[in-house]
Design an enzyme around this catalytic site. Structure first.
Site, PDB file in Angstrom:
ATOM      1  N   THR A  73      19.993  78.112  31.608  1.00 35.09           N
ATOM      2  CA  THR A  73      20.362  79.513  31.788  1.00 35.09           C
ATOM      3  C   THR A  73      20.207  79.939  33.251  1.00 35.09           C
ATOM      4  OG1 THR A  73      19.678  79.972  29.521  1.00 35.09           O
ATOM      5  CG2 THR A  73      19.881  81.867  30.998  1.00 35.09           C
ATOM      6  N   GLY A 201      16.505  70.370  30.742  1.00 33.03           N
ATOM      7  CA  GLY A 201      15.599  69.316  30.290  1.00 33.03           C
ATOM      8  C   GLY A 201      15.524  69.162  28.787  1.00 33.03           C
ATOM      9  N   CYS A 326      24.211  82.831  13.526  1.00 34.29           N
ATOM     10  CA  CYS A 326      23.189  83.692  12.961  1.00 34.29           C
ATOM     11  C   CYS A 326      22.228  84.230  14.004  1.00 34.29           C
ATOM     12  CB  CYS A 326      22.430  82.953  11.879  1.00 34.29           C
ATOM     13  SG  CYS A 326      21.694  81.427  12.452  1.00 34.29           S
TER      14      CYS A 326
HETATM   15  C1  LIG Z   1      21.092  75.093  25.644  1.00 35.15           C
HETATM   16  C2  LIG Z   1      22.241  75.439  26.507  1.00 35.15           C
HETATM   17  C3  LIG Z   1      22.083  76.280  27.620  1.00 35.15           C
HETATM   18  C4  LIG Z   1      20.782  76.957  27.944  1.00 35.15           C
HETATM   19  O1  LIG Z   1      19.843  76.059  28.504  1.00 35.15           O
HETATM   20  P1  LIG Z   1      18.306  76.519  28.543  1.00 35.15           P
HETATM   21  O2  LIG Z   1      17.625  75.415  29.267  1.00 35.15           O
HETATM   22  O3  LIG Z   1      17.876  76.644  27.117  1.00 35.15           O
HETATM   23  O4  LIG Z   1      18.245  77.804  29.285  1.00 35.15           O
HETATM   24  C5  LIG Z   1      23.184  76.536  28.400  1.00 35.15           C
HETATM   25  N1  LIG Z   1      24.377  75.996  28.119  1.00 35.15           N
HETATM   26  C6  LIG Z   1      24.575  75.171  27.067  1.00 35.15           C
HETATM   27  C7  LIG Z   1      25.918  74.599  26.822  1.00 35.15           C
HETATM   28  C8  LIG Z   1      23.513  74.882  26.217  1.00 35.15           C
HETATM   29  O5  LIG Z   1      23.717  74.099  25.168  1.00 35.15           O
END
Ligand SMILES: *Cc1c(COP(=O)(O)O)cnc(C)c1O
Length: 400
Positions: A73, A201, A326
């Protein structure tokens, strides 16, 4: 009975070898990398090693191209916000309709608060991007195009290398949210035109709360977080050393296991998918079977609710996901399935199974054993199923 975890696109188990690599950095190796003494020096060396490990996983040429962040994110937010600041006279974003909320909700916010124009490129029924619409949306006002490498719900892979070149033709930067792709398919960033790439990660057997942003050499980056000079002043804040070391170890393991991902893991996924389609009628695979992550299948079971399937699977010790539907607490199908125009009767029953190298044949057998009966049972309770002759072909839903 051993639980069956098939929700690896949501998060993965931290690999025990990753935990082991991290442990010393909670105990003896507690130093601050910025300190001018031995405690700091050894920690600094560990961060350098982790950076190289991440670099190798994605094929980055230079170590300074990898900036550690708090996760996918933050990397997505940093890339897009930076482009809007560094790309003079350009205030538009081109993205897809099926991005993760980390990109989509930032874009919505920028649209509302800064008047940024956002082009959300549609996808077809298989989730493939409309390349002509993408090309048309790019122009002299485009600051950045941001399209994910692979979709988290369906596994559909996007042609990001081509998209990056098209973005450059219009003078825009290109960013890809590669959170779902890194560690699952081979990536060699140096042979592409991609400027910025996000990874996380916890989607590749490292802990949560750590990730990285790849920033191609020569691409200017405005930090999202300002403060000290950590990460060459591109991401301030004392480094999360144990997590960085864990991400490095996980990256090395991911590279080592890459062929397994495309071999054994893909075969498990394919067996589950074929087995379910054989045993359950009125079921369809969503996404692009020709261009898909090896670990993901998203199957829509018509006339029932994905949430109900998940609850029943959970009772059997099986963890899957209904996509992002959900998370909002509403019963709306996910934005991804809506963008793909998956029929309402099917989209509601969408269920995602996402594998990792931890999964086994027994996991597949367990799902094949229990899911057909669950679907039969739920359908016998479903007014939509009963009211329409038990899923006759050609049935058109009459409810919105
Ligand atoms: C999980 C995910 C994120 C977010 O990553 P985080 O490390 O949880 O902030 C962003 N983009 C995609 C495609 C994801 O699957």
């Amino acid at each position: 009975m051993k639980p069956v975890y098939l929700d690896n696109n949501a998060t993965t188990r931290v690999d025990p070898q990753v935990v082991e690599a991290m442990l010393p950095f909670f105990t003896e190796q507690f130093g601050n990398a910025s300190s001018m003494h031995g405690f700091g020096a050894s920690v600094g060396a560990a961060i350098r090693k982790a950076r190289q490990q991440v670099q190798e996983l994605i094929g980055a040429e230079f170590d300074h191209e990898v900036v550690f962040t708090s996760g996918g994110t933050e990397s997505d937010n940093t890339a897009i916000l930076s482009a809007l600041e560094t790309q003079r006279g350009r205030d538009e974003i081109v993205t897809s309709a099926v991005e993760h909320p980390a990109v989509l909700s930032l874009c919505e916010h920028l649209e509302k608060t800064r008047g940024v124009r956002v082009h959300r490129i549609p996808v077809d029924a298989k989730g493939r991007l409309d390349i002509d619409a993408y090309r048309r949306a790019l122009g002299p006002r485009t600051a950045i195009a941001s399209v994910m490498w692979a979709n988290n719900e369906t596994g559909t892979i996007f042609p990001v290398e081509t998209l990056a070149e098209l973005a450059h033709d219009s003078g825009a930067l290109f960013h890809t949210d590669a959170v779902q792709a890194v560690g699952k398919i081979a990536i060699d960033i140096k042979t592409s035109a991609i400027d910025l790439l996000s990874l996380s990660g916890h989607k590749l057997h490292a802990p949560k709360g750590i990730g990285a942003l790849y920033v191609r050499r020569g691409v200017r980056l405005r930090p999202l977080i300002r403060g000290g000079h950590q990460e060459r002043a591109r991401r301030a804040g004392t480094e999360n050393v144990p997590a960085i070391v864990g991400l490095g170890a996980a990256a090395e393991l991911a590279l080592r296991h890459l062929s397994e991902e495309c071999g054994r893991v893909r075969a498990l996924r394919d067996r589950l998918e074929a087995g379910l389609l054989e045993r359950i009628d009125n079921a369809m695979v969503t996404g692009d079977p020709a261009n898909r992550l090896p670990n993901t299948t998203n199957i829509a079971f018509e006339y029932i609710e994905g949430e109900a399937i998940l609850l029943r699977l959970n009772r059997e010790g099986i963890a899957a996901s209904s996509g992002s539907a959900c998370t909002s607490g509403s019963l709306e199908p996910s934005h991804v399935l809506r963008a793909m125009n998956v029929p309402y009767t099917a989209a509601h029953g969408a269920t995602r199974f996402s594998f990792s190298r931890d999964n086994t044949e027994e996991d597949v057998e367990r799902v094949l054993d229990v899911l057909p009966a669950i679907v039969r049972d739920l359908r016998s309770l479903s007014p939509f199923w009963q009211g329409n002759g038990g899923g006759q072909a050609g049935f058109q839903p009459t409810y919105a």
